[in-house]
Enzyme design. Sequence first.
Site, PDB file in Angstrom:
ATOM      1  N   ASP A  96      26.203  39.953  50.190  1.00  0.00           N
ATOM      2  CA  ASP A  96      25.879  38.664  49.557  1.00  0.00           C
ATOM      3  C   ASP A  96      26.844  38.281  48.436  1.00  0.00           C
ATOM      4  O   ASP A  96      26.481  37.583  47.502  1.00  0.00           O
ATOM      5  CB  ASP A  96      24.447  38.736  49.003  1.00  0.00           C
ATOM      6  CG  ASP A  96      24.226  39.971  48.149  1.00  0.00           C
ATOM      7  OD1 ASP A  96      25.237  40.531  47.654  1.00  0.00           O
ATOM      8  OD2 ASP A  96      23.073  40.383  47.955  1.00  0.00           O
ATOM      9  N   GLU A 118      23.504  43.574  56.840  1.00  0.00           N
ATOM     10  CA  GLU A 118      22.539  43.527  55.731  1.00  0.00           C
ATOM     11  C   GLU A 118      22.007  42.092  55.556  1.00  0.00           C
ATOM     12  O   GLU A 118      22.053  41.493  54.482  1.00  0.00           O
ATOM     13  CB  GLU A 118      23.153  44.025  54.410  1.00  0.00           C
ATOM     14  CG  GLU A 118      22.124  44.394  53.350  1.00  0.00           C
ATOM     15  CD  GLU A 118      22.755  44.779  52.021  1.00  0.00           C
ATOM     16  OE1 GLU A 118      23.170  43.898  51.264  1.00  0.00           O
ATOM     17  OE2 GLU A 118      22.830  45.994  51.742  1.00  0.00           O
ATOM     18  N   GLU A 132      23.870  35.818  44.210  1.00  0.00           N
ATOM     19  CA  GLU A 132      23.766  36.510  45.502  1.00  0.00           C
ATOM     20  C   GLU A 132      22.685  35.953  46.419  1.00  0.00           C
ATOM     21  O   GLU A 132      22.860  35.909  47.639  1.00  0.00           O
ATOM     22  CB  GLU A 132      23.534  38.010  45.279  1.00  0.00           C
ATOM     23  CG  GLU A 132      24.740  38.759  44.703  1.00  0.00           C
ATOM     24  CD  GLU A 132      24.865  38.647  43.190  1.00  0.00           C
ATOM     25  OE1 GLU A 132      24.009  37.989  42.556  1.00  0.00           O
ATOM     26  OE2 GLU A 132      25.826  39.212  42.630  1.00  0.00           O
ATOM     27  N   HIS A 204      25.415  45.618  36.038  1.00  0.00           N
ATOM     28  CA  HIS A 204      26.485  44.620  36.160  1.00  0.00           C
ATOM     29  C   HIS A 204      26.010  43.235  36.561  1.00  0.00           C
ATOM     30  O   HIS A 204      26.829  42.335  36.763  1.00  0.00           O
ATOM     31  CB  HIS A 204      27.521  45.090  37.183  1.00  0.00           C
ATOM     32  CG  HIS A 204      27.006  45.041  38.591  1.00  0.00           C
ATOM     33  ND1 HIS A 204      26.274  46.055  39.144  1.00  0.00           N
ATOM     34  CD2 HIS A 204      27.099  44.095  39.549  1.00  0.00           C
ATOM     35  CE1 HIS A 204      25.951  45.745  40.380  1.00  0.00           C
ATOM     36  NE2 HIS A 204      26.435  44.547  40.656  1.00  0.00           N
ATOM     37  N   ARG A 206      25.042  39.445  36.938  1.00  0.00           N
ATOM     38  CA  ARG A 206      25.415  38.254  36.163  1.00  0.00           C
ATOM     39  C   ARG A 206      24.225  37.654  35.418  1.00  0.00           C
ATOM     40  O   ARG A 206      24.374  37.152  34.311  1.00  0.00           O
ATOM     41  CB  ARG A 206      25.978  37.185  37.110  1.00  0.00           C
ATOM     42  CG  ARG A 206      27.477  37.195  37.150  1.00  0.00           C
ATOM     43  CD  ARG A 206      28.032  36.347  38.284  1.00  0.00           C
ATOM     44  NE  ARG A 206      29.246  36.989  38.761  1.00  0.00           N
ATOM     45  CZ  ARG A 206      30.465  36.670  38.366  1.00  0.00           C
ATOM     46  NH1 ARG A 206      30.653  35.693  37.533  1.00  0.00           N
ATOM     47  NH2 ARG A 206      31.519  37.325  38.810  1.00  0.00           N
ATOM     48  N   HIS A 237      30.815  49.179  34.410  1.00  0.00           N
ATOM     49  CA  HIS A 237      31.460  48.201  35.299  1.00  0.00           C
ATOM     50  C   HIS A 237      32.589  47.503  34.526  1.00  0.00           C
ATOM     51  O   HIS A 237      32.409  47.159  33.353  1.00  0.00           O
ATOM     52  CB  HIS A 237      30.409  47.186  35.763  1.00  0.00           C
ATOM     53  CG  HIS A 237      30.844  46.311  36.894  1.00  0.00           C
ATOM     54  ND1 HIS A 237      31.752  45.294  36.733  1.00  0.00           N
ATOM     55  CD2 HIS A 237      30.512  46.297  38.209  1.00  0.00           C
ATOM     56  CE1 HIS A 237      31.956  44.696  37.901  1.00  0.00           C
ATOM     57  NE2 HIS A 237      31.204  45.290  38.815  1.00  0.00           N
TER      58      HIS A 237
HETATM   59  C1  UD1 Z   1      30.579  41.376  42.333  1.00  0.00           C
HETATM   60  C2  UD1 Z   1      29.560  40.604  43.174  1.00  0.00           C
HETATM   61  C3  UD1 Z   1      28.182  41.257  43.092  1.00  0.00           C
HETATM   62  C4  UD1 Z   1      28.256  42.735  43.392  1.00  0.00           C
HETATM   63  C5  UD1 Z   1      29.305  43.388  42.503  1.00  0.00           C
HETATM   64  C6  UD1 Z   1      29.471  44.835  42.898  1.00  0.00           C
HETATM   65  C7  UD1 Z   1      29.834  38.185  43.385  1.00  0.00           C
HETATM   66  C8  UD1 Z   1      29.550  36.866  42.781  1.00  0.00           C
HETATM   67  N1  UD1 Z   1      29.433  39.256  42.668  1.00  0.00           N
HETATM   68  O1  UD1 Z   1      30.204  41.221  40.970  1.00  0.00           O
HETATM   69  O2  UD1 Z   1      27.304  40.633  44.005  1.00  0.00           O
HETATM   70  O3  UD1 Z   1      27.005  43.299  43.141  1.00  0.00           O
HETATM   71  O4  UD1 Z   1      30.562  42.737  42.697  1.00  0.00           O
HETATM   72  O5  UD1 Z   1      30.097  45.557  41.895  1.00  0.00           O
HETATM   73  O6  UD1 Z   1      30.386  38.259  44.457  1.00  0.00           O
HETATM   74  N2  UD1 Z   1      36.940  43.957  37.835  1.00  0.00           N
HETATM   75  C9  UD1 Z   1      38.019  44.818  37.637  1.00  0.00           C
HETATM   76  N3  UD1 Z   1      38.319  45.712  38.656  1.00  0.00           N
HETATM   77  C10 UD1 Z   1      37.643  45.785  39.814  1.00  0.00           C
HETATM   78  C11 UD1 Z   1      36.536  44.929  39.970  1.00  0.00           C
HETATM   79  C12 UD1 Z   1      36.201  44.024  38.995  1.00  0.00           C
HETATM   80  O7  UD1 Z   1      38.669  44.780  36.625  1.00  0.00           O
HETATM   81  O8  UD1 Z   1      37.975  46.599  40.680  1.00  0.00           O
HETATM   82  C13 UD1 Z   1      36.608  42.981  36.776  1.00  0.00           C
HETATM   83  C14 UD1 Z   1      37.593  41.786  36.770  1.00  0.00           C
HETATM   84  O9  UD1 Z   1      37.781  41.353  35.468  1.00  0.00           O
HETATM   85  C15 UD1 Z   1      36.824  40.746  37.575  1.00  0.00           C
HETATM   86  C16 UD1 Z   1      35.412  41.004  37.084  1.00  0.00           C
HETATM   87  O10 UD1 Z   1      35.310  42.439  36.996  1.00  0.00           O
HETATM   88  O11 UD1 Z   1      37.252  39.419  37.339  1.00  0.00           O
HETATM   89  C17 UD1 Z   1      34.313  40.431  37.921  1.00  0.00           C
HETATM   90  O12 UD1 Z   1      34.457  40.743  39.298  1.00  0.00           O
HETATM   91  P1  UD1 Z   1      33.594  39.882  40.382  1.00  0.00           P
HETATM   92  O13 UD1 Z   1      33.820  40.469  41.733  1.00  0.00           O
HETATM   93  O14 UD1 Z   1      33.828  38.443  40.206  1.00  0.00           O
HETATM   94  O15 UD1 Z   1      32.103  40.105  39.915  1.00  0.00           O
HETATM   95  P2  UD1 Z   1      31.258  41.419  39.801  1.00  0.00           P
HETATM   96  O16 UD1 Z   1      30.495  41.285  38.530  1.00  0.00           O
HETATM   97  O17 UD1 Z   1      32.084  42.612  40.016  1.00  0.00           O
HETATM   98  N1  UDP Z   2      28.967  53.232  42.913  1.00  0.00           N
HETATM   99  C1  UDP Z   2      30.162  53.940  42.772  1.00  0.00           C
HETATM  100  N2  UDP Z   2      30.616  54.217  41.508  1.00  0.00           N
HETATM  101  C2  UDP Z   2      29.969  53.812  40.391  1.00  0.00           C
HETATM  102  C3  UDP Z   2      28.774  53.065  40.544  1.00  0.00           C
HETATM  103  C4  UDP Z   2      28.310  52.790  41.820  1.00  0.00           C
HETATM  104  O1  UDP Z   2      30.777  54.327  43.759  1.00  0.00           O
HETATM  105  O2  UDP Z   2      30.443  54.107  39.283  1.00  0.00           O
HETATM  106  C5  UDP Z   2      28.491  52.925  44.276  1.00  0.00           C
HETATM  107  C6  UDP Z   2      27.043  53.220  44.572  1.00  0.00           C
HETATM  108  O3  UDP Z   2      26.893  54.509  45.127  1.00  0.00           O
HETATM  109  C7  UDP Z   2      26.651  52.136  45.566  1.00  0.00           C
HETATM  110  C8  UDP Z   2      27.577  51.010  45.240  1.00  0.00           C
HETATM  111  O4  UDP Z   2      28.618  51.525  44.431  1.00  0.00           O
HETATM  112  O5  UDP Z   2      26.895  52.520  46.898  1.00  0.00           O
HETATM  113  C9  UDP Z   2      26.841  49.930  44.515  1.00  0.00           C
HETATM  114  O6  UDP Z   2      27.744  49.008  44.000  1.00  0.00           O
HETATM  115  P1  UDP Z   2      27.382  48.014  42.846  1.00  0.00           P
HETATM  116  O7  UDP Z   2      26.260  48.558  42.047  1.00  0.00           O
HETATM  117  O8  UDP Z   2      28.654  47.715  42.154  1.00  0.00           O
HETATM  118  O9  UDP Z   2      26.962  46.698  43.634  1.00  0.00           O
HETATM  119  P2  UDP Z   2      25.574  46.205  44.270  1.00  0.00           P
HETATM  120  O10 UDP Z   2      25.072  47.253  45.186  1.00  0.00           O
HETATM  121  O11 UDP Z   2      24.660  45.910  43.134  1.00  0.00           O
HETATM  122  O12 UDP Z   2      25.970  44.955  44.981  1.00  0.00           O
END
Ligand code: UD1
Ligand code: UDP
Length: 392
Positions: A96, A118, A132, A204, A206, A237
């Site tokens: 999502d 999913e 999401e 993490h 939003r 995160h």
């Molecule tokens: C995203 C997804 C969320 C999911 C989460 C898993 C959307 C809107 N949100 O949220 O559904 O649960 O991923 O973790 O799709 N960043 C880094 N390195 C990385 C990843 C992220 O630095 O490898 C930082 C960057 O500044 C980036 C910010 O995190 O801009 C946000 O990343 P983004 O994918 O937009 O949102 P998440 O909060 O990670």
């Molecule tokens: N996870 C990981 N390292 C971490 C935290 C989570 O590998 O430091 C894994 C966790 O086992 C799960 C997935 O990341 O499978 C969940 O991701 P996240 O919580 O970022 O996203 P969400 O599931 O909420 O979309």
Amino acid sequence: MKKILCVVGTRPEAIKMAPVILALKQEPWAQVRVLATAQHRQMLDQVLSFFDIEADIDLNMMRPNQSLTTLTGRMLLDLDAVLLEEKPDVVLVQGDTTTVMTVSLACFYHRIPIGHVEAGLRTWDKQNPFPEEANRVLTGRLAQWHFAPTESSRQNLLREGVADSDIIVTGNTVIDALLMTAERELNLGIELDASKRMVLITSHRRENFGEPFAHICRAILKLAQDNPDVQFLYPVHPNPNVKEVAHATLGECANIHLCAPLDYAPFVAAMKRAYLIISDSGGVQEEAPALAKPVLVLREETERPEAVEQGVVKLVGANYDNIVAETQKLLDDELAYKEMARGVSPYGDGLAAGRIVRVLQQYYAAQDKLADSDSEAAVEAAVEAAVEAEPA
Ligand code: UD1
Ligand code: UDP
């Protein structure tokens, strides 16, 4: 051969899509292509490398502190060229995220069928989780195949008018990934005091940014100060809205270990080592029950009600008093703890990816058969027409 484009954007998508990609790669009829939008960068790369998957196309989308609209806009533009070039028979998306919704929209415009892995998770509240819930509803409107993890997700889709024949209950591929990983030798890679219990934390969402996340951090600080004999491990995160507040509030406390996100295998090791878990993660709500670890969920509602109904996951919201009281109860009350540490797996049996692959295989086999019989009929009709046209 059918060309199947598997899409991954973020860490959880890669973890949950990996078993499907690996299973499809075993199939002689499937040409598997992997598209990484790289909505996440480091967190995506570590998962792909762990499962030994290489992206065929990488859009390298991530920017620091990216906004939802700019991410969506940039991705949509890049997808046009990719879909024109690749011309896949089907595109598989998982979950999502912005990646999932945007790729689904682009595929719809290109008239390419979508399989949604999913599918059918719902809170029925557009603001929770944000964005999401809307992403998965929109994807559900566009998908051809809905791979629902549970019966309750199937029911949600039926309620939205999705045809029963388009929904397949498969289990969640997260359990496939977890079992594949738990089989390997796992190393947490962080020195912890073996004699002390550990509470694992992730956060993490939003909708928790700002005041709610500040409450969460203050509650963790209070718990750490009240329980110096317990270690709190918190892989933070990298989203700046989370990282800056977490470090500012919790960085100085001796029994709180803040670290960068853990790679998937060390994180599974951390879950196994944990006494209990405090998290707002979707995936962790699915994995932890299978590892017999209680989870207190930092959310007001969840699209994963099964583990809550079984009493092994509890919603505590972003409410300071609730978080402190419920965590303290689990630390102090052995009976209450045992009730939640039972080890159930309502989300899957580890065989979900295989079920998804079989559905696609059977669909294409049936389609080929139909095409063969159509072409046989066409040949017969042509022969008949030719015979009739011959002069007597
Ligand atoms: C995203 C997804 C969320 C999911 C989460 C898993 C959307 C809107 N949100 O949220 O559904 O649960 O991923 O973790 O799709 N960043 C880094 N390195 C990385 C990843 C992220 O630095 O490898 C930082 C960057 O500044 C980036 C910010 O995190 O801009 C946000 O990343 P983004 O994918 O937009 O949102 P998440 O909060 O990670
Ligand atoms: N996870 C990981 N390292 C971490 C935290 C989570 O590998 O430091 C894994 C966790 O086992 C799960 C997935 O990341 O499978 C969940 O991701 P996240 O919580 O970022 O996203 P969400 O599931 O909420 O979309």
